[in-house]
Structure formats: C-alpha cells, structure tokens
Design a protein around this motif. Structure first.
Motif, PDB file in Angstrom:
ATOM      1  N   LEU A 219     -14.079   2.283  -7.007  1.00  0.00           N
ATOM      2  CA  LEU A 219     -13.212   2.549  -8.284  1.00  0.00           C
ATOM      3  C   LEU A 219     -12.926   1.280  -8.605  1.00  0.00           C
ATOM      4  CD1 LEU A 219     -11.720   6.166  -6.550  1.00  0.00           C
ATOM      5  CD2 LEU A 219     -13.256   5.531  -8.968  1.00  0.00           C
ATOM      6  N   SER A 226     -13.909   5.624 -12.695  1.00  0.00           N
ATOM      7  CA  SER A 226     -13.823   7.152 -12.934  1.00  0.00           C
ATOM      8  C   SER A 226     -13.942   8.286 -13.410  1.00  0.00           C
ATOM      9  CB  SER A 226     -12.278   7.354 -12.984  1.00  0.00           C
ATOM     10  OG  SER A 226     -11.440   5.716 -12.661  1.00  0.00           O
ATOM     11  N   TYR A 262      -6.197   9.160  -8.192  1.00  0.00           N
ATOM     12  CA  TYR A 262      -7.497  10.222  -7.777  1.00  0.00           C
ATOM     13  C   TYR A 262      -7.437  10.935  -6.871  1.00  0.00           C
ATOM     14  CZ  TYR A 262      -9.779   6.287  -9.929  1.00  0.00           C
ATOM     15  OH  TYR A 262     -10.380   4.746 -10.940  1.00  0.00           O
ATOM     16  N   LEU A 378      -5.889   7.940 -18.208  1.00  0.00           N
ATOM     17  CA  LEU A 378      -6.998   7.153 -17.259  1.00  0.00           C
ATOM     18  C   LEU A 378      -8.013   7.265 -18.350  1.00  0.00           C
ATOM     19  CD1 LEU A 378      -7.843   8.947 -13.695  1.00  0.00           C
ATOM     20  CD2 LEU A 378      -7.406   6.977 -14.280  1.00  0.00           C
TER      21      LEU A 378
END
Ligand code: XMP
Length: 506
Positions: A219, A226, A262, A378
């Motif tokens: 990541l 993502s 996450y 995000l």
C-alpha cells in the motif's frame, strides 16, 4: 467478458481520451497499437481508429489494411483514421493551406445514424494539418464546416464512417452524442459497463483466480493501491496481507491517518516504520535520480523482508491501472515498454502478479472505490510521488528539513481544503528550496529558508498548468507559513506550466 470497442492507436495524444469517452458511455473498450487488432476476440462490437502525428502520405506513417476489419465490424475513423481510410480507397488527402486547429462550426449535417440528434451550429474541435480534398466514389459527405467541406463521411452500403474533427475532446459540443450514436446505436452496446458491474465480475474472477492462495500487496496511501486492496479483500478476506512502508518522507501525520483508514476498511495491514533506514541511506545525497534509486531499492528491501515473514504467499497484488500499461506509440514507431508500479519487485520476489485494476482509467478506479464504500478523502486524494518529500527537498535530506517541509505542506494543503480549493487542483505541495535569504521578524534579522508553493491543474499529469489560486488565499498561506513554521521566512508561488517545467521540481 463484456462487449468491447477496440480503439486502434495510431499515436495521437487524444487516443486515451477516446477510451475514456467510450467508458463514460458505459461501454468497455481497449486501446491497442494500430497493428495489433485482436482478430479472434468474440466480444468486439466495433472499432475506432485514432488520430496520428503523421500525414497519411508520410513514408513513416502507420498503415493498416482496414478492409478485413470493416468486413466484420462497424468502424469509425477519427482525424488521421478518417483520412487513412479515404486515402487507401483512392481519395486525396492534402496539406491544408493553413493548419486547422481549434473551434469550427458545423454548417451542414445530413440525416445519418452517426449524426442523429446533431444540428448545424454545433461546435467541433479541429486539430490537423491535412484535409481530405476528394473522397473515393462510395464515400459520401455527411457533414461540413465552413472551411472543411468533408468534415464527416459515410461509406455507402457499409458500416464505415470518418470524421475529421475530434469528437473525444471536451470542446466538441456534439462529441459525446456522436460517439454515443456510434457505440450504442451502430455497434449495439448495451451500456452495462458500470462500477457495480465491474466489482461483481472482478470479485468473482478474483475468487476463481486466487482460490485459497495467500496474497501480499504494497500500500502507498494512494488511490490505486487502496482500491485494489479493498477489492481483493472483498474477494478473499484475510488471505490478503497488505504492507504499508513508511519511508519517513510522507506528509505530516499521513502514516497514522492512512493506517487508521485502512483498519476501518477491514484490511489486514502491517505498517512498517523504516524511516531511520531511509534517512541514513539518503544522508548527503543531492542527486534527484540517486534519491529515487535509493528509495526504490530501499522500498523493495523492506517489503521483501516483511513479505518473507508471511508463509505460503503465492501472489503479489499491485494497483497498476490502465494508463500505466497502455503501449503508447512514440513518434518513431517503437513501443514504450509496459510499466509496473513497483519496479523490480515482481522479479525479485518470484510471485505471480495480480492486478485487478489493470483495465481501468483513474476516474473509473475512483468510481469503483466509491462503490466499494471507501471514504471520500481516500478516493479524491491528490497524486503524491512514490519517493515522497525527498523529491521536494532540493539538495540533501535531513529529518529537520523534512519536519520543516511537512509543517509548511500541512498549512498549504489544509488551507486548500478549508477554502474549498482542494478538489479544484490536480495536485499541490510545497518545495523546500536550498536557498536562504534575509528577512526581518520583530526587530530581529533572520536568515532562513525559502519555500515554493506548487499547485497545478491537469487531467493526466502529462501536461499541467499552474493553478490560478486567489491572491487572498496565497496571502493567507504565506502569512501562516512564515509565522508558524520555524526556519522559513520567504514563500514564493511557482507559475510554470508543464511543459516546459515538470510538476515536481526534481
Ligand atoms: P512530473 O514531475 O514528471 O510528475 O511532471 C508527473 C506526475 O508523476 C508524479 N511523480 C512521481 N511518482 N514516483 C512516482 O510514483 C516518482 O519518482 C515520481 N516523480 C513524479 C508527480 O507527483 C506527478 O503526479
């Protein structure tokens, strides 16, 4: 696989744009080099020929015999694509007395399935040095502009069309309509390509591909890796392990915030703080390419080390997206090699590659992320370079310089958000310059660093313009940085476009 439109790429700068427009019509498409038509693909429903930097009569021009393609599928030639089909069938194409760039108005529009719903008076965008001066016998003009009698043609008795303008560019007001007529009306696309459909079919395909195998993914905090992680985790759950390496050159608090995101998304993620290793390897290094190499290699070492602690991993997943992979044609006709997000990693680790976003454009990746329920911050995050702040600190890198830059960058980025400007720019950041200058604060003379603010507008990072941010906003950011960030006494704004400058300073 879904129905697909094939776009033959003759090297135009707008080929990817054609692809994006077709996808916006909820139709899947693939861009392939002009000479790599997938002859036996049962899912193809139509073909578009792109523009090209060449003239059809150039010796080096890319040529392909379209007769066998026209015999099987509806074909639409755009600009060079239109000229090539006319030329190959005995028409004439000549250099226009003046090159035709920019707006033109349709003066004649005939009744034709390609032009349904389009009226004279619509704007089309021209960008060519050549024009078709005589059409072959069975080719009939169906649209004109004042300067270009043959703006569009149809070949009698065949599903074959050509347009000399560019329907794919934003300024062609009837462009989407025209492409929609071709893709839906003529080729018969059902228009069922959507983010939800993509997720459903990809999750199913991933389950089949991966079975009970274990997968590891790196990541970066960016959108692509993502979304890839969430998609794979939806398919195989905890058999996916993600590794997020902190090289110490991320934005202020970014590592912690992204790790929290996450975890909220249910990802099985290992965070590795490797900042000390990177700082010590980068000490005293000033050359931008050496910085990149050290960070690239350091990243691979850390990732490989962590991944080896896991057992039975068979797959390496990556967030590679379609524009990373398209074999674009260079002017010389050689193809540019395909690209991997994390150069060297797949070879080193000897794992099979899993790239679930490999057919998507960036805006589609975002749509998939939203449909997966990922948080907007995000999804709409600006691009950020892999080597992070290392390429925004000119000269050598020290933890103190990183701290100064992180503080200044945080003020700029938070300001953009507060002023509602963040989503209006493609990318923004602060650069720490290797320059000190004299200033005065209170009654004290200062001799401190200068920073540059950089904010650009762009659609693909290939070209970019400096963002025309309001003066009041720039004044506020400048004040805040100088007052709050110890070590900075001067703020400048970078007003260079790309080209000739680049987005990053290094
Ligand atoms: P330039 O500076 O070439 O940047 O105009 C174009 C885009 O690429 C990003 N960039 C990088 N991304 N590794 C990356 O992952 C790099 O070494 C790198 N250099 C530039 C840049 O932020 C912009 O979005």
């Amino acid at each position: 696989m879904p129905q697909k439109i094939v776009i033959l790429d003759f090297g135009s700068q707008t080929t990817q744009l054609i692809g994006r427009r077709v996808r916006e019509l909820n139709t899947y498409c693939e861009i392939v080099p002009y000479n790599k038509f997938p002859a036996d693909d049962p899912d193809v429903i139509g073909v578009i020929l792109s523009g090209s930097p060449f003239s059809v009569y150039d010796e080096k021009a890319f040529k392909v015999d379209v007769a066998p393609i026209v015999a099987k599928y509806p074909v639409l030639g755009i600009c060079y694509g239109a000229q090539m089909m006319a030329y190959q069938n005995g028409g004439s194409v000549e250099g226009a007395p003046s090159r035709e760039y920019g707006r033109a108005i349709l003066t004649r529009v005939d009744a034709d399935s390609l032009l349904e719903g389009i009226e004279p008076g619509e704007t089309v965008w021209m960008s060519h040095g050549d024009t078709i001066t005589r059409l072959p016998e069975s080719f009939k003009i169906i649209a004109s502009t004042e300067d270009v009698p043959c703006a569009a043609y149809h070949v009698e008795g065949k599903k074959q069309w050509g347009v000399q303008f560019h329907p794919e560019v934003f300024h062609s007001t009837c462009g989407t309509r025209l492409l929609g007529n071709f893709v839906h009306g003529i080729c018969g696309s059902k228009g069922d390509w959507s983010a939800d459909a993509y997720i459903e079919s990809t999750v199913k395909a991933l389950r089949e591909q991966l079975g009970d195998d274990k997968v590891v993914l790196g990541l970066s905090g960016g959108v692509d890796s993502s979304v890839a992680a969430v998609l794979i985790s939806r398919a195989i759950g905890d058999n996916l392990t993600c590794i997020f390496v902190d090289h110490g050159l991320l934005r202020k608090n970014e590592f912690r915030q992204v790790m929290d995101d996450y975890r909220c998304l249910g990802l099985n993620v290992i965070g590795v703080d490797a900042s000390e290793k990177f700082f010590s390897e980068l000490a005293g290094v000033t050359d931008p390419e050496r910085k990149r190499k050290i960070i690239g290699k350091g990243f691979i070492d850390v990732f490989d080390h962590e991944a080896h602690k896991l057992t039975d991993v068979k797959w390496l997943a990556q967030g590679t997206i379609y524009p990373d992979r398209i074999e674009s044609l260079s002017i010389t006709g050689t193809t540019i090699k395909s690209h991997h997000n994390v150069g060297g990693l797949p070879e080193k680790m000897n794992l099979s590659l899993c790239e679930p976003l490999q057919w998507l454009f960036k805006d589609e990746v975002r749509a998939v992320g939203r449909a997966l329920g990922m948080p907007e911050h995000l999804i709409s995050r600006h691009p950020f370079p892999g080597p992070g702040l290392a390429v925004r600190i000119l000269g050598d890198i020290t933890p103190e310089k990183v701290r100064v830059l992180q503080e200044a960058d945080d003020i700029f980025i938070s300001g953009l958000r507060q002023w509602g400007l963040y989503d209006k720019v493609w990318q923004a950041g602060v650069i720490l310059l290797p320059v000190q200058s004299v200033g005065v604060m209170g009654d004290e003379r200062t001799y401190e660093s200068a920073v540059a603010l950089r904010a650009v507008t762009s659609t693909d990072a290939m070209t970019a313009d400096w963002a025309h941010l309001p003066y009041e906003f720039l004044a506020k950011v400048s004040n805040d940085i100088i007052n709050k960030v110890r070590g900075v006494n001067r703020v400048t704004y970078d007003i260079s476009s790309k080209p000739p400058a680049t987005i990053e300073w290094e």
